[in-house]
Design a protein around this motif. Sequence first.
Motif, PDB file in Angstrom:
ATOM      1  N   PRO A 141      -2.622  13.129  -5.232  1.00 57.60           N
ATOM      2  CA  PRO A 141      -3.706  13.317  -4.256  1.00 57.60           C
ATOM      3  C   PRO A 141      -3.448  14.540  -3.389  1.00 57.60           C
ATOM      4  O   PRO A 141      -2.324  15.024  -3.303  1.00 57.60           O
ATOM      5  CB  PRO A 141      -3.646  12.032  -3.425  1.00 57.60           C
ATOM      6  CG  PRO A 141      -2.209  11.579  -3.521  1.00 57.60           C
ATOM      7  CD  PRO A 141      -1.760  11.984  -4.900  1.00 57.60           C
ATOM      8  N   GLY A 191      -6.349   3.449   5.901  1.00 54.39           N
ATOM      9  CA  GLY A 191      -6.933   2.209   5.409  1.00 54.39           C
ATOM     10  C   GLY A 191      -5.950   1.049   5.330  1.00 54.39           C
ATOM     11  O   GLY A 191      -6.356  -0.092   5.060  1.00 54.39           O
ATOM     12  N   LEU A 192      -4.684   1.323   5.573  1.00 51.45           N
ATOM     13  CA  LEU A 192      -3.682   0.242   5.493  1.00 51.45           C
ATOM     14  C   LEU A 192      -3.647  -0.583   6.762  1.00 51.45           C
ATOM     15  O   LEU A 192      -3.725  -0.030   7.865  1.00 51.45           O
ATOM     16  CB  LEU A 192      -2.298   0.842   5.236  1.00 51.45           C
ATOM     17  CG  LEU A 192      -2.095   1.539   3.895  1.00 51.45           C
ATOM     18  CD1 LEU A 192      -0.706   2.132   3.784  1.00 51.45           C
ATOM     19  CD2 LEU A 192      -2.331   0.551   2.743  1.00 51.45           C
ATOM     20  N   LYS A 218       1.618   7.359  -6.358  1.00 48.70           N
ATOM     21  CA  LYS A 218       0.599   8.403  -6.576  1.00 48.70           C
ATOM     22  C   LYS A 218       1.121   9.788  -6.196  1.00 48.70           C
ATOM     23  O   LYS A 218       0.877  10.774  -6.894  1.00 48.70           O
ATOM     24  CB  LYS A 218      -0.660   8.088  -5.759  1.00 48.70           C
ATOM     25  CG  LYS A 218      -1.445   6.882  -6.246  1.00 48.70           C
ATOM     26  CD  LYS A 218      -2.657   6.630  -5.346  1.00 48.70           C
ATOM     27  CE  LYS A 218      -3.449   5.418  -5.819  1.00 48.70           C
ATOM     28  NZ  LYS A 218      -4.609   5.161  -4.922  1.00 48.70           N
ATOM     29  N   GLY A 254       0.808  -1.211   0.000  1.00 45.50           N
ATOM     30  CA  GLY A 254       0.000   0.000   0.000  1.00 45.50           C
ATOM     31  C   GLY A 254       0.843   1.263   0.000  1.00 45.50           C
ATOM     32  O   GLY A 254       0.529   2.239  -0.689  1.00 45.50           O
ATOM     33  N   LEU A 284       1.050   4.265  -2.733  1.00 43.33           N
ATOM     34  CA  LEU A 284       0.842   5.661  -2.338  1.00 43.33           C
ATOM     35  C   LEU A 284       2.027   6.530  -2.769  1.00 43.33           C
ATOM     36  O   LEU A 284       1.839   7.663  -3.225  1.00 43.33           O
ATOM     37  CB  LEU A 284       0.634   5.752  -0.823  1.00 43.33           C
ATOM     38  CG  LEU A 284       0.296   7.143  -0.272  1.00 43.33           C
ATOM     39  CD1 LEU A 284      -0.948   7.717  -0.936  1.00 43.33           C
ATOM     40  CD2 LEU A 284       0.122   7.085   1.252  1.00 43.33           C
ATOM     41  N   ASP A 341      -6.694  12.995   1.026  1.00 40.26           N
ATOM     42  CA  ASP A 341      -6.735  11.698   0.344  1.00 40.26           C
ATOM     43  C   ASP A 341      -5.587  10.808   0.794  1.00 40.26           C
ATOM     44  O   ASP A 341      -5.741   9.587   0.958  1.00 40.26           O
ATOM     45  CB  ASP A 341      -6.676  11.894  -1.170  1.00 40.26           C
ATOM     46  CG  ASP A 341      -7.905  12.611  -1.706  1.00 40.26           C
ATOM     47  OD1 ASP A 341      -8.970  12.537  -1.072  1.00 40.26           O
ATOM     48  OD2 ASP A 341      -7.793  13.260  -2.787  1.00 40.26           O
ATOM     49  N   VAL A 342      -4.415  11.429   0.982  1.00 38.08           N
ATOM     50  CA  VAL A 342      -3.243  10.675   1.457  1.00 38.08           C
ATOM     51  C   VAL A 342      -3.541  10.062   2.820  1.00 38.08           C
ATOM     52  O   VAL A 342      -3.281   8.860   3.051  1.00 38.08           O
ATOM     53  CB  VAL A 342      -2.008  11.598   1.555  1.00 38.08           C
ATOM     54  CG1 VAL A 342      -0.877  10.914   2.323  1.00 38.08           C
ATOM     55  CG2 VAL A 342      -1.522  11.988   0.158  1.00 38.08           C
ATOM     56  N   GLU A 350      -6.433   9.375   4.150  1.00 40.48           N
ATOM     57  CA  GLU A 350      -7.477   8.334   4.030  1.00 40.48           C
ATOM     58  C   GLU A 350      -6.856   7.009   3.594  1.00 40.48           C
ATOM     59  O   GLU A 350      -7.195   5.944   4.135  1.00 40.48           O
ATOM     60  CB  GLU A 350      -8.530   8.789   3.026  1.00 40.48           C
ATOM     61  CG  GLU A 350      -9.725   7.866   2.943  1.00 40.48           C
ATOM     62  CD  GLU A 350     -10.796   8.357   1.986  1.00 40.48           C
ATOM     63  OE1 GLU A 350     -11.623   7.520   1.557  1.00 40.48           O
ATOM     64  OE2 GLU A 350     -10.804   9.571   1.655  1.00 40.48           O
ATOM     65  N   GLU A 351      -5.914   7.063   2.674  1.00 35.89           N
ATOM     66  CA  GLU A 351      -5.252   5.818   2.221  1.00 35.89           C
ATOM     67  C   GLU A 351      -4.387   5.221   3.330  1.00 35.89           C
ATOM     68  O   GLU A 351      -4.345   4.008   3.514  1.00 35.89           O
ATOM     69  CB  GLU A 351      -4.431   6.086   0.965  1.00 35.89           C
ATOM     70  CG  GLU A 351      -5.279   6.357  -0.273  1.00 35.89           C
ATOM     71  CD  GLU A 351      -4.597   5.920  -1.572  1.00 35.89           C
ATOM     72  OE1 GLU A 351      -3.748   5.009  -1.526  1.00 35.89           O
ATOM     73  OE2 GLU A 351      -4.941   6.491  -2.619  1.00 35.89           O
TER      74      GLU A 351
END
Length: 444
Positions: free
Chosen positions: A432, A443-444, A422, A415, A419, A436-437, A439-440
């Motif tokens: 992003p 989520g990991l 991105k 992940g 990232l 957004d960063v 949020e990712e």
Amino acid sequence: MAVIQTIEGLKSGHYKGVKRLKLCGNLTTFPQEILSLFDTLEILDLSNNPLTSLPKDISRLHKLKIAFFSDCNFTIFPKELAQCRSLEMIAFKGNHMTTIPEGAFPRKLRWLILTNNEILELPKSIGHCHRLQKCMLAGNRLTSLPTEMSACRKLGLLRLSANRLAELPQWLFQMPELSFLSFAGNPCAPTAEDNPILSSITWSDLSVSDLLGEGASGIISKGTWKTPTEAKSVAIKLFKGEVTSDGSPADEMNACIVAGQHPNLIDPIGKIHDHPEKRGLVLELIPPHYTNLGLPPTLDTCTRDSYHPETVFSVEKCKSILLGIGSAAMHLHERGIAHGDLYAHNILIDKSGHALLGDFGAATIYSKESVQAEMLERMEVFAFGHLIEDLLGLVERRVDEEGGLGEKDAFVIEGLNLLHWKCTAPVVMERPCFADVLEELEGL
């Protein structure tokens, strides 16, 4: 570096074969004896001498990579340096320089320091410096940048603070690697009057004890703040007053005030009032168990941090650091602040992975209503991408009983790699935003 106090020391011949040379001694002319080191000399420091020119045959120093002429008396950039075929780093900080002729820069230039001069414009030929990565121009009189500079596609760090720029050129936001930008103290940045006021703390209520550290912009000491109810241990930062390589200490102080409080920032408590000579801030005192995450860039790494060889982190700690710094960066951009120096060497961490982002020396307050606001945030996201890449290189690769990475670690690393990809997209608006960063990461 070999330090020779007198020209007689150089003439003695004891320094033949040296790679590094620093020469002090109130020099008004370039010592021709230096040219005898043509076959070995790589680093030359003639700073703090009243030099005004260089010899035409300085190109004989064909191995010279780094040349420092800071705090000398050059008013015109010496065009002779263009012929030094190995020269990669040049510094002319604090020279009262006004003019740079066309064709004055060597083609291999990677790192240019022209801080605190009186330069009115850059030559169009800077566009030929395709390897340029770091360009420090704070404290000059620039009103624009040449369009040709957009050809410097490797540019990663650009210091424009304390100049006279009415606007930032649009091509800046098309540079694929630009991630460390400062432009405070220009007409295109909001003025100090737009900023909120921090409570005042009278200098007589403060007592200074131990020195904690000294940077380009000021000195930080441990101290005590005496209030009517208690004596509180604090950190006291007194600003030096002159323009630094990043910009003006006044702009740094304003950005620190506007940033306010956040769990991953070093919180400001108050602004020092009635000091006889200096401006200053009172900050929360950081516990001594916090240590620097990284080391500053080296001459070789240029725009990238370096690390102690033994540094290693668990995947969990790596993720914790990134979550903290990502949260701090999002907070700053919500308030219209670009940190400008989002580096590991400006981050403090504890053993649990709690991170604190410090050093606002290159910070810029910008208008959230500006058409460039989103691009400024995504430009800094690229710097965060560097941090992800660095930490991935320091992750401890723990293996399971079957000799592979644990499933959880492998998922997080995969992940983070995605990232990083991105965050470092070459097109600025394809990256992003920090929300957004985060949020990712969560989520990991």
